[in-house]
Design a protein around this motif. Structure first.
Motif, PDB file in Angstrom:
ATOM      1  N   ARG A 176       0.846  -1.198   0.000  1.00  0.00           N
ATOM      2  CA  ARG A 176       0.000   0.000   0.000  1.00  0.00           C
ATOM      3  C   ARG A 176       0.878   1.243   0.000  1.00  0.00           C
ATOM      4  O   ARG A 176       2.100   1.177   0.062  1.00  0.00           O
ATOM      5  N   GLY A 177       0.226   2.402  -0.079  1.00  0.00           N
ATOM      6  CA  GLY A 177       0.909   3.677   0.082  1.00  0.00           C
ATOM      7  C   GLY A 177       2.080   3.897  -0.853  1.00  0.00           C
ATOM      8  O   GLY A 177       1.990   3.666  -2.060  1.00  0.00           O
ATOM      9  N   VAL A 183       3.138  12.400   3.781  1.00  0.00           N
ATOM     10  CA  VAL A 183       2.689  11.826   2.509  1.00  0.00           C
ATOM     11  C   VAL A 183       1.252  11.362   2.688  1.00  0.00           C
ATOM     12  O   VAL A 183       0.887  10.808   3.736  1.00  0.00           O
ATOM     13  N   GLY A 184       0.431  11.593   1.670  1.00  0.00           N
ATOM     14  CA  GLY A 184      -0.984  11.253   1.748  1.00  0.00           C
ATOM     15  C   GLY A 184      -1.244   9.770   1.608  1.00  0.00           C
ATOM     16  O   GLY A 184      -1.479   9.267   0.509  1.00  0.00           O
ATOM     17  N   PRO A 217       1.836   9.998  -2.972  1.00  0.00           N
ATOM     18  CA  PRO A 217       2.777   8.887  -3.104  1.00  0.00           C
ATOM     19  C   PRO A 217       3.312   8.727  -4.524  1.00  0.00           C
ATOM     20  O   PRO A 217       4.484   8.374  -4.711  1.00  0.00           O
ATOM     21  N   ALA A 218       2.466   9.007  -5.519  1.00  0.00           N
ATOM     22  CA  ALA A 218       2.905   8.887  -6.912  1.00  0.00           C
ATOM     23  C   ALA A 218       4.010   9.881  -7.230  1.00  0.00           C
ATOM     24  O   ALA A 218       4.921   9.588  -8.023  1.00  0.00           O
ATOM     25  N   LEU A 267      14.939  15.063  -2.563  1.00  0.00           N
ATOM     26  CA  LEU A 267      14.217  15.949  -1.645  1.00  0.00           C
ATOM     27  C   LEU A 267      12.878  16.250  -2.304  1.00  0.00           C
ATOM     28  O   LEU A 267      12.779  17.102  -3.179  1.00  0.00           O
ATOM     29  N   VAL A 268      11.850  15.535  -1.883  1.00  0.00           N
ATOM     30  CA  VAL A 268      10.593  15.513  -2.623  1.00  0.00           C
ATOM     31  C   VAL A 268       9.834  16.831  -2.547  1.00  0.00           C
ATOM     32  O   VAL A 268       9.292  17.307  -3.546  1.00  0.00           O
ATOM     33  N   ASP A 269       9.801  17.450  -1.364  1.00  0.00           N
ATOM     34  CA  ASP A 269       8.919  18.596  -1.158  1.00  0.00           C
ATOM     35  C   ASP A 269       9.669  19.789  -0.564  1.00  0.00           C
ATOM     36  O   ASP A 269      10.865  19.702  -0.244  1.00  0.00           O
ATOM     37  N   ASP A 270       8.960  20.898  -0.422  1.00  0.00           N
ATOM     38  CA  ASP A 270       9.570  22.104   0.143  1.00  0.00           C
ATOM     39  C   ASP A 270      10.055  21.873   1.574  1.00  0.00           C
ATOM     40  O   ASP A 270      11.095  22.408   1.980  1.00  0.00           O
TER      41      ASP A 270
END
Length: 233
Positions: free
Chosen positions: A15-16, A176-177, A191-192, A210-213
Protein backbone atom coordinates in the motif's frame (compact mmCIF):
# COMPACT_ATOMS: atom_id res chain seq x y z
CA UNK A 1 21.01 3.44 -14.44
CA UNK A 2 18.22 2.30 -16.73
CA UNK A 3 14.96 1.18 -15.20
CA UNK A 4 13.65 -0.17 -18.49
CA UNK A 5 14.28 -3.90 -18.61
CA UNK A 6 15.44 -4.07 -14.99
CA UNK A 7 14.23 -6.32 -12.18
CA UNK A 8 13.32 -4.69 -8.87
CA UNK A 9 12.30 -5.53 -5.33
CA UNK A 10 10.13 -3.18 -3.27
CA UNK A 11 9.63 -3.89 0.43
CA UNK A 12 6.41 -2.83 2.14
CA UNK A 13 4.76 -2.86 -1.28
CA UNK A 14 1.19 -3.61 -0.29
CA UNK A 15 0.00 0.00 0.00
CA UNK A 16 0.91 3.68 0.08
CA UNK A 17 4.37 4.67 -1.10
CA UNK A 18 5.47 1.07 -1.62
CA UNK A 19 2.59 0.38 -3.99
CA UNK A 20 3.36 3.64 -5.79
CA UNK A 21 6.99 2.54 -6.21
CA UNK A 22 5.89 -0.78 -7.73
CA UNK A 23 3.54 0.93 -10.17
CA UNK A 24 6.16 3.52 -11.15
CA UNK A 25 8.80 0.88 -11.83
CA UNK A 26 6.48 -1.02 -14.14
CA UNK A 27 5.40 2.21 -15.85
CA UNK A 28 9.07 3.01 -16.52
CA UNK A 29 9.54 -0.36 -18.20
CA UNK A 30 10.85 -2.65 -15.46
CA UNK A 31 10.72 -6.25 -16.67
CA UNK A 32 9.71 -7.58 -13.25
CA UNK A 33 8.87 -6.15 -9.85
CA UNK A 34 8.91 -8.29 -6.73
CA UNK A 35 6.55 -6.95 -4.07
CA UNK A 36 7.76 -7.75 -0.55
CA UNK A 37 4.63 -8.02 1.61
CA UNK A 38 3.71 -9.67 4.89
CA UNK A 39 0.67 -11.46 3.44
CA UNK A 40 1.07 -12.35 -0.26
CA UNK A 41 -2.36 -14.02 -0.21
CA UNK A 42 -3.95 -10.60 0.34
CA UNK A 43 -1.98 -8.79 -2.37
CA UNK A 44 -4.27 -8.14 -5.33
CA UNK A 45 -2.30 -5.60 -7.40
CA UNK A 46 -1.86 -6.84 -10.99
CA UNK A 47 1.72 -6.79 -12.25
CA UNK A 48 4.09 -7.13 -9.28
CA UNK A 49 5.00 -10.61 -8.05
CA UNK A 50 4.30 -10.84 -4.30
CA UNK A 51 6.85 -12.43 -1.97
CA UNK A 52 6.36 -13.03 1.73
CA UNK A 53 8.65 -10.65 3.57
CA UNK A 54 8.83 -9.43 7.13
CA UNK A 55 12.06 -7.42 7.13
CA UNK A 56 12.66 -8.29 10.79
CA UNK A 57 12.69 -12.02 9.98
CA UNK A 58 16.20 -12.87 8.79
CA UNK A 59 15.13 -16.22 7.35
CA UNK A 60 12.49 -14.53 5.20
CA UNK A 61 14.99 -11.87 4.12
CA UNK A 62 17.47 -14.56 3.04
CA UNK A 63 14.75 -16.50 1.20
CA UNK A 64 13.66 -13.39 -0.71
CA UNK A 65 17.28 -12.63 -1.64
CA UNK A 66 17.53 -16.13 -3.14
CA UNK A 67 14.24 -15.83 -5.03
CA UNK A 68 14.93 -12.29 -6.27
CA UNK A 69 18.53 -13.02 -7.22
CA UNK A 70 17.92 -11.34 -10.58
CA UNK A 71 17.17 -7.94 -8.97
CA UNK A 72 19.23 -4.90 -9.93
CA UNK A 73 17.09 -2.38 -8.00
CA UNK A 74 16.13 -2.75 -4.34
CA UNK A 75 13.82 -0.24 -2.66
CA UNK A 76 13.72 -0.37 1.13
CA UNK A 77 10.31 1.09 1.76
CA UNK A 78 9.01 -1.09 4.61
CA UNK A 79 8.54 1.01 7.71
CA UNK A 80 6.25 1.65 10.63
CA UNK A 81 5.22 4.51 12.84
CA UNK A 82 4.14 3.13 16.18
CA UNK A 83 2.28 6.30 17.07
CA UNK A 84 2.89 9.18 19.45
CA UNK A 85 5.25 8.31 22.28
CA UNK A 86 5.85 10.19 25.50
CA UNK A 87 9.46 11.05 26.24
CA UNK A 88 9.09 10.96 30.02
CA UNK A 89 6.80 7.98 30.62
CA UNK A 90 5.10 5.00 29.03
CA UNK A 91 6.26 1.81 27.30
CA UNK A 92 9.28 1.70 25.01
CA UNK A 93 7.86 -1.23 23.03
CA UNK A 94 6.81 0.96 20.10
CA UNK A 95 10.24 2.55 19.92
CA UNK A 96 11.92 -0.85 19.84
CA UNK A 97 9.60 -1.99 17.07
CA UNK A 98 10.33 1.12 14.99
CA UNK A 99 14.07 0.52 15.32
CA UNK A 100 13.64 -3.15 14.40
CA UNK A 101 11.67 -2.38 11.24
CA UNK A 102 12.89 1.01 10.04
CA UNK A 103 16.57 0.71 10.90
CA UNK A 104 17.56 -2.93 11.40
CA UNK A 105 15.10 -4.17 8.75
CA UNK A 106 16.63 -1.84 6.18
CA UNK A 107 20.08 -3.03 7.22
CA UNK A 108 19.11 -6.70 6.91
CA UNK A 109 17.66 -6.32 3.42
CA UNK A 110 20.54 -4.14 2.22
CA UNK A 111 23.12 -6.60 3.49
CA UNK A 112 21.34 -9.58 1.95
CA UNK A 113 21.03 -7.89 -1.44
CA UNK A 114 24.46 -6.24 -1.65
CA UNK A 115 26.01 -9.28 -3.38
CA UNK A 116 22.95 -9.63 -5.62
CA UNK A 117 23.35 -6.04 -6.80
CA UNK A 118 27.10 -6.53 -7.25
CA UNK A 119 26.42 -9.52 -9.49
CA UNK A 120 24.35 -7.25 -11.73
CA UNK A 121 26.90 -4.52 -12.13
CA UNK A 122 26.09 -2.58 -8.99
CA UNK A 123 22.48 -1.60 -9.53
CA UNK A 124 20.63 0.73 -7.18
CA UNK A 125 19.67 0.57 -3.51
CA UNK A 126 16.98 3.05 -2.46
CA UNK A 127 16.08 3.81 1.15
CA UNK A 128 12.79 5.54 1.89
CA UNK A 129 13.70 8.05 4.59
CA UNK A 130 11.92 11.14 5.93
CA UNK A 131 12.37 14.73 6.92
CA UNK A 132 12.25 13.20 10.41
CA UNK A 133 15.75 11.86 9.69
CA UNK A 134 16.96 15.41 10.32
CA UNK A 135 14.37 16.98 12.62
CA UNK A 136 12.87 15.31 15.65
CA UNK A 137 9.60 16.11 17.36
CA UNK A 138 8.16 15.57 20.82
CA UNK A 139 5.10 13.96 19.19
CA UNK A 140 7.04 11.18 17.44
CA UNK A 141 10.50 11.02 19.04
CA UNK A 142 11.12 7.31 18.50
CA UNK A 143 10.05 7.40 14.86
CA UNK A 144 12.43 10.30 14.23
CA UNK A 145 15.23 8.44 16.00
CA UNK A 146 14.68 5.36 13.84
CA UNK A 147 14.75 7.48 10.68
CA UNK A 148 17.89 9.29 11.82
CA UNK A 149 19.52 5.89 12.30
CA UNK A 150 18.30 4.81 8.87
CA UNK A 151 19.80 7.93 7.30
CA UNK A 152 23.14 7.23 8.99
CA UNK A 153 22.96 3.67 7.69
CA UNK A 154 22.19 4.95 4.20
CA UNK A 155 25.32 7.09 4.25
CA UNK A 156 27.41 4.14 5.49
CA UNK A 157 26.03 1.92 2.74
CA UNK A 158 26.80 4.59 0.15
CA UNK A 159 30.46 4.47 1.15
CA UNK A 160 30.63 0.70 1.61
CA UNK A 161 28.98 -0.17 -1.72
CA UNK A 162 30.69 2.49 -3.81
CA UNK A 163 33.45 0.13 -4.90
CA UNK A 164 30.99 -2.40 -6.31
CA UNK A 165 29.25 0.35 -8.29
CA UNK A 166 25.96 0.45 -6.38
CA UNK A 167 24.01 3.70 -6.46
CA UNK A 168 22.60 4.32 -2.97
CA UNK A 169 19.68 6.76 -2.94
CA UNK A 170 18.13 8.38 0.13
CA UNK A 171 14.58 9.71 -0.32
CA UNK A 172 13.38 12.42 2.06
CA UNK A 173 9.88 13.85 2.32
CA UNK A 174 7.53 15.37 4.87
CA UNK A 175 3.97 14.10 5.29
CA UNK A 176 2.69 11.83 2.51
CA UNK A 177 -0.98 11.25 1.75
CA UNK A 178 -1.52 7.61 2.73
CA UNK A 179 -4.03 5.80 4.92
CA UNK A 180 -1.60 6.19 7.81
CA UNK A 181 -1.81 9.99 7.73
CA UNK A 182 -5.54 10.45 7.19
CA UNK A 183 -6.04 12.13 10.58
CA UNK A 184 -3.11 14.53 10.23
CA UNK A 185 -4.01 18.05 9.12
CA UNK A 186 -0.79 19.00 7.33
CA UNK A 187 0.21 19.51 3.67
CA UNK A 188 0.97 16.12 2.13
CA UNK A 189 2.79 14.85 -0.93
CA UNK A 190 1.15 12.36 -3.28
CA UNK A 191 2.78 8.89 -3.10
CA UNK A 192 2.91 8.89 -6.91
CA UNK A 193 5.02 12.06 -6.82
CA UNK A 194 7.41 10.50 -4.31
CA UNK A 195 7.77 7.51 -6.62
CA UNK A 196 8.18 9.62 -9.77
CA UNK A 197 10.97 11.73 -8.29
CA UNK A 198 12.69 8.59 -7.04
CA UNK A 199 12.54 7.00 -10.49
CA UNK A 200 14.09 10.16 -11.93
CA UNK A 201 16.92 9.97 -9.39
CA UNK A 202 17.66 6.35 -10.25
CA UNK A 203 17.79 7.12 -13.95
CA UNK A 204 20.02 10.17 -13.36
CA UNK A 205 22.31 8.42 -10.84
CA UNK A 206 21.44 10.96 -8.15
CA UNK A 207 22.07 9.92 -4.51
CA UNK A 208 19.46 12.06 -2.78
CA UNK A 209 15.81 12.97 -3.38
CA UNK A 210 14.22 15.95 -1.64
CA UNK A 211 10.59 15.51 -2.62
CA UNK A 212 8.92 18.60 -1.16
CA UNK A 213 9.57 22.10 0.14
CA UNK A 214 9.71 20.83 3.72
CA UNK A 215 12.53 18.38 3.03
CA UNK A 216 14.47 20.96 1.03
CA UNK A 217 14.07 23.58 3.77
CA UNK A 218 15.11 21.27 6.58
CA UNK A 219 18.03 19.88 4.59
CA UNK A 220 19.33 23.41 4.04
CA UNK A 221 18.93 24.25 7.73
CA UNK A 222 21.27 21.47 8.84
CA UNK A 223 24.30 23.68 8.32
CA UNK A 224 22.80 26.57 10.32
CA UNK A 225 22.11 27.26 14.01
CA UNK A 226 19.78 24.97 15.92
CA UNK A 227 16.97 27.51 16.06
CA UNK A 228 16.47 27.07 12.32
CA UNK A 229 15.42 23.47 12.99
CA UNK A 230 13.82 24.07 16.38
CA UNK A 231 12.52 27.65 16.54
CA UNK A 232 11.54 28.77 20.02
CA UNK A 233 8.45 30.60 18.76
Amino acid sequence: MRIEGSVALVTGANRGIGLAFSRALLARGAAKVYAGVRRPEDFEEPGPEPLRLDVTDLEQVAAVARTASDASIVINNAGIQAGPGLLEEGSLDGARREMEVNYLGTWAVSRAFAPVLAAHGGGALVNMLSVASWRSTERFPSYAASKAAQWSLTNALRVALREQGTLVVGVHVGWVGTDLTVGIDEPKSDPAEVAAQTMDAIERDEPEVLVDDTSRRVRAALSGPLDLLYPSA
